[in-house]
Design an enzyme around this catalytic site. Structure first.
Site, PDB file in Angstrom:
ATOM      1  N   TYR A 141      32.415  26.482  22.960  1.00  0.00           N
ATOM      2  CA  TYR A 141      32.974  27.583  22.180  1.00  0.00           C
ATOM      3  C   TYR A 141      34.501  27.510  22.113  1.00  0.00           C
ATOM      4  CZ  TYR A 141      28.825  30.514  21.522  1.00  0.00           C
ATOM      5  OH  TYR A 141      27.629  31.027  21.123  1.00  0.00           O
ATOM      6  N   LYS A 186      22.279  19.872  30.612  1.00  0.00           N
ATOM      7  CA  LYS A 186      21.694  18.728  29.900  1.00  0.00           C
ATOM      8  C   LYS A 186      22.290  17.465  30.522  1.00  0.00           C
ATOM      9  CE  LYS A 186      19.131  16.992  26.570  1.00  0.00           C
ATOM     10  NZ  LYS A 186      17.653  17.068  26.564  1.00  0.00           N
ATOM     11  N   ASP A 218      16.207  21.867  27.649  1.00  0.00           N
ATOM     12  CA  ASP A 218      15.016  21.850  26.785  1.00  0.00           C
ATOM     13  C   ASP A 218      13.782  22.310  27.557  1.00  0.00           C
ATOM     14  OD1 ASP A 218      15.282  19.528  28.279  1.00  0.00           O
ATOM     15  OD2 ASP A 218      14.604  18.166  26.699  1.00  0.00           O
ATOM     16  N   ASP A 242      23.975  31.289  25.275  1.00  0.00           N
ATOM     17  CA  ASP A 242      23.843  32.026  24.013  1.00  0.00           C
ATOM     18  C   ASP A 242      22.412  31.896  23.505  1.00  0.00           C
ATOM     19  OD1 ASP A 242      24.607  33.397  21.637  1.00  0.00           O
ATOM     20  OD2 ASP A 242      24.664  31.458  20.612  1.00  0.00           O
ATOM     21  N   ASP A 246      19.001  34.861  23.777  1.00  0.00           N
ATOM     22  CA  ASP A 246      18.222  35.388  22.646  1.00  0.00           C
ATOM     23  C   ASP A 246      16.737  35.137  22.890  1.00  0.00           C
ATOM     24  OD1 ASP A 246      20.392  36.347  21.183  1.00  0.00           O
ATOM     25  OD2 ASP A 246      19.638  35.519  19.289  1.00  0.00           O
TER      26      ASP A 246
END
Ligand code: IPM
Ligand code: MG
Length: 358
Positions: A141, A186, A218, A242, A246
């Site tokens: 970001y 990751k 993942d 982020d 959700d």
């Protein structure tokens, strides 16, 4: 207790839900003899309309001198062109950076009363009670980026210090919960994730009672909907957080229910519902104010140290739900449908009943 709170209602349903959260805070003041002083400032789309920028200087300054900030939501179709130079999201990113709010806490729990409003099976989500600790002022970001017509790039960069401080937040939170941390990265592909993993391992040494597990993002995304109740604290980088929050929000049935806190090193923090500005339902009294009300409870506990007051709010929300009151997002035909401000009033009444009962 004399306290300065800045209100940033923002766009869409933001003002409606903040009004209900303030109602609840005012009731707390009456019941416990505190005094909260509110200052309201523009942010996001409304600020663009008034001042030409999503985060006017006076808004940031007011927040810098406040004990806590309560935000509604930013954004809406009027300002949604992603290539525009001025966008509502800049208000949010600017305030996170400007206040040094590097730790974003997003708790997700499933209320028994609402277990069947989730799109997942009741047995899958029963007992879910997890906390996502998302790094909020670093990573992709805020890394260097360049936008050309042929190529464009963003950089995911983390330093040891940035990972250390967010890892400490996660381990400390785990010590007060079920003592499990899942660090999500990751590391099979990204260098920044390998650094992340190494630093988290180092911090874990300070918390021998906490069990640490590393997970690739993942696979974590899959486990989060397959075995959500197994998670306690999740710690992860800005963008993974982020996306995963959700996803995690859907465990609870409605995005409208969930609160969040963004914290830095001091006690001051920013509190906001996880839901967005929902322009399609704005102004129709359909918004669920519980996410904002629960954010106010987090504000009471975390920035003001008012644990009993926070518990009173949380108890009242549960009480109202258990008596079958629901806003449209969580209602089934047999429930008692209520609008935004009616829900706020019910929570206030329940708080007063609890206080009287003691
Ligand atoms: C969030 C939002 C923001 C983010 C947007 C509005 C910039 O999605 O708080 O999760 O990506 O952090
Ligand atoms: Mg998001």
């Amino acid at each position: 207790m004399n306290v300065k709170i800045v209100l940033l209602p923002g766009d869409g349903i933001g003002p409606e839900v903040v009004t209900e959260a303030v109602k609840v805070l005012n009731a707390i003041c009456d019941m416990y003899g505190h005094k909260f002083e509110y200052t309201e400032r523009p942010i996001g789309g409304v600020a663009i309309d008034i001042a030409g920028t999503a985060l006017p200087d006076e808004t940031l300054q007011a927040c810098q001198s406040a004990d806590a900030v309560l935000l509604g939501a930013v954004g809406g179709p009027k300002w949604s062109d992603p290539s525009a130079a001025v966008r509502p999201e800049q208000g949010l990113l600017g305030i996170r950076e400007g206040l040094g709010l590097y730790a974003n806490l997003r708790p997700v729990r499933v209320y028994d009363e609402l277990a069947d409003s989730s799109s997942l099976k009741t047995e899958t989500i029963s007992g879910v009670d997890l906390l996502v600790v998302r790094e909020l002022t670093g990573g992709i970001y805020f890394g260097k980026r360049q936008e050309g017509s042929e190529t464009a790039y963003d950089t995911m960069i983390y330093s040891n210090a940035e990972v250390q401080r967010i890892a400490h937040v996660a381990f400390k939170a785990a010590m007060k919960r079920r003592k499990k941390v899942a660090s999500i990265d990751k590391a099979n592909v990204l260098a920044s994730s390998r650094l992340w993993r190494r630093v988290v391992e180092g911090v874990a040494v300070d918390y021998p009672e906490v069990t640490l597990e590393h997970m690739l993002v993942d696979s974590a995304a899959m486990k989060l909907i397959r075995y959500p109740a197994e998670f306690d604290v999740i710690v992860t980088a800005n963008m993974f957080g982020d996306i995963l929050t959700d996803e995690a929000s859907m465990l609870s049935g409605s995005l409208g229910m969930l609160p969040s806190a963004s914290l830095g090193d001091g006690k001051a923090g920013m509190y906001e519902p996880v839901h967005g500005s929902a322009p399609d339902i704005a102004g129709k009294a359909l918004a669920n104010p519980i996410g904002a009300i629960m954010s106010a409870a987090m504000l009471l506990r975390t920035s003001l140290g008012l644990d009993q007051e926070a518990k009173t709010v949380e108890w009242a929300v549960e009480d109202v739900l258990s008596r079958g009151y629901r806003t449209a997002d969580i209602a089934k035909p047999e429930d008692r449908h209520v609008g935004t401000s009616e829900m706020g009033n019910l929570v206030v009444k329940a708080m007063q009943r609890r206080k009287d009962a003691k």
